[in-house]
Design a protein around this motif. Structure first.
Motif, short mmCIF file in Angstrom:
data_model
loop_
_atom_site.label_atom_id
_atom_site.label_comp_id
_atom_site.label_asym_id
_atom_site.label_seq_id
_atom_site.Cartn_x
_atom_site.Cartn_y
_atom_site.Cartn_z
N PHE A 13 0.84 -1.19 0.00
CA PHE A 13 0.00 0.00 0.00
C PHE A 13 0.88 1.25 0.00
N VAL A 14 0.67 2.09 -0.99
CA VAL A 14 1.41 3.36 -1.08
C VAL A 14 0.38 4.46 -0.86
N ASN A 15 0.40 5.05 0.34
CA ASN A 15 -0.66 5.94 0.79
C ASN A 15 -0.21 7.39 0.87
N SER A 16 -1.12 8.30 0.62
CA SER A 16 -0.85 9.71 0.90
C SER A 16 -1.18 10.06 2.35
N GLU A 17 -2.13 9.35 2.92
CA GLU A 17 -2.58 9.65 4.29
C GLU A 17 -2.92 8.36 5.02
N ILE A 18 -2.59 8.32 6.30
CA ILE A 18 -3.00 7.22 7.16
C ILE A 18 -3.38 7.81 8.52
N TYR A 19 -4.55 7.49 8.99
CA TYR A 19 -4.96 7.83 10.35
C TYR A 19 -4.34 6.80 11.30
N PRO A 20 -3.79 7.18 12.45
CA PRO A 20 -3.92 8.44 13.18
C PRO A 20 -2.79 9.43 12.95
N TYR A 21 -1.93 9.17 11.97
CA TYR A 21 -0.81 10.09 11.75
C TYR A 21 -1.26 11.41 11.14
N LEU A 22 -2.36 11.36 10.41
CA LEU A 22 -3.02 12.57 9.89
C LEU A 22 -4.49 12.51 10.29
N PRO A 23 -5.19 13.64 10.23
CA PRO A 23 -6.61 13.65 10.61
C PRO A 23 -7.43 12.63 9.83
N GLU A 24 -8.56 12.24 10.40
CA GLU A 24 -9.35 11.14 9.86
C GLU A 24 -10.24 11.57 8.70
N THR A 25 -9.62 11.75 7.54
CA THR A 25 -10.36 11.95 6.30
C THR A 25 -10.76 10.58 5.75
N HIS A 26 -11.53 10.59 4.67
CA HIS A 26 -11.92 9.32 4.02
C HIS A 26 -10.68 8.55 3.57
N ILE A 45 1.18 -7.70 4.06
CA ILE A 45 1.07 -6.30 3.64
C ILE A 45 2.32 -5.52 4.05
N ARG A 46 2.59 -4.46 3.29
CA ARG A 46 3.53 -3.41 3.68
C ARG A 46 2.82 -2.11 3.37
N SER A 47 3.02 -1.11 4.21
CA SER A 47 2.30 0.15 4.04
C SER A 47 3.26 1.33 4.17
N PHE A 48 3.18 2.27 3.23
CA PHE A 48 4.07 3.43 3.19
C PHE A 48 3.26 4.73 3.13
N VAL A 96 3.98 0.84 9.73
CA VAL A 96 3.92 1.83 8.66
C VAL A 96 5.33 2.35 8.43
N TYR A 97 5.75 2.31 7.17
CA TYR A 97 7.04 2.88 6.79
C TYR A 97 6.82 4.31 6.30
N PHE A 98 7.72 5.20 6.71
CA PHE A 98 7.63 6.61 6.35
C PHE A 98 8.82 7.02 5.49
#
Length: 276
Positions: A13-26, A45-48, A96-98
């Motif tokens: 998963f290559v994400n622009s946003e992940i809660y709780p690191y950023l506010p809870e948008t969709h 899974i791996r998530s970035f 989560v990898y940053f």
């Protein structure tokens, strides 16, 4: 019911946003719940995501992964050090990898300054993020079956996978899923975006939509051109993007608001992965 040989077992998963690191948008909510739910369905899974400066490292217990850091990524003839950090969401049993770099991600805002102005280097930040993710996955020696991109800052990942990394054995069997949302920037990126994005097997002729005055719509269209399947993650994705995607003839999973409410979207996504 799928034969297990048809199941895509490793999902990146290559994400622009992940809660709780950023506010809870969709988008941030999907970034948080989808990897956990997929993992609970016996897939790896791996998530970035980017390490924006607004993320409190102490509160969220981020720490640098020395063995993955240390590479330099050259953008517009300048070396940018790649720093990899990691944190755990213990309740979800996921890491989560940053992707971090002081020049691009130290600032406290995500994409706009305190006055609401779109950052002039957002194009370079997208380049750095995409290349940083793929280089880190190579270092992990973890070959994903599906690479699922969510959020506009991930939109160069499909281009690089299909052109710059197509002969890399880590990615040779990977399929690319692009989720589209209503986060498309209306602003234009820098006029030399295409030139700066060139890398490895990617030439300016491969990304013609990013020449001239590229904007978020053209970036999303470019990502779609190099994807294997499209998920409409919002009900108000820009019409120019949706029309473009339909012309490509790719598999498309349409938006279903009820499935997000009741959680059934996870199984729909998993079935979509397995069909690619």
């Amino acid at each position: 019911m799928y034969d297990m040989s048809d199941v895509r077992k490793k999902i990146l998963f290559v994400n622009s946003e992940i809660y709780p690191y950023l506010p809870e948008t969709h988008i941030a909510s999907i970034g948080r719940t989808l990897p956990q739910a997929v993992q609970e369905r016996k897939r790896e899974i791996r998530s970035f995501m980017p390490k924006y400066g607004c993320i409190n490292e102490r509160k969220n217990q981020l720490h640098e992964v020395i063995r993955l850091s240390g590479m330099n990524i050259i953008i517009d003839d300048l070396d940018r050090p790649l720093i990899i950090k990691v944190a755990s969401i213990s309740s979800a049993r996921i890491q989560v990898y940053f992707i971090d770099n002081d020049d691009y991600f130290r600032r406290k805002q995500t994409y706009r300054d305190p006055d609401g102005n779109f950052f002039a280097d957002n194009d370079e930040r997208a380049i750095f993020f995409a290349r940083g993710v793929l280089e880190t996955v190579k270092k992990l020696r973890w070959a994903p079956d599906i690479i699922h991109c969510q959020g506009w800052i991930s939109h160069l990942v499909p281009v690089y996978l299909k052109k710059a990394y197509r002969d890399d054995p880590i990615f040779s069997e990977s399929r690319i899923v692009l989720s589209l949302y209503d986060d498309t920037p209306a602003e234009s990126f820098s006029g030399n975006f295409a030139d700066k994005a060139c890398f490895g097997g990617v030439g300016a002729e491969d990304i013609p939509l990013l020449a001239g005055q590229p904007d978020g719509i053209k970036l999303a269209q470019t990502a779609a051109q190099y994807s294997d399947g499209i998920i409409m993650g919002s009900d108000n994705v820009d019409g120019g993007i949706t029309a473009f995607c339909k012309q490509l003839g790719l598999p498309v999973l349409e938006y279903d608001g009820a499935s997000y409410q009741n959680g059934s979207y996870v199984d729909e996504y998993c079935s979509f992965y397995d069909r690619l």
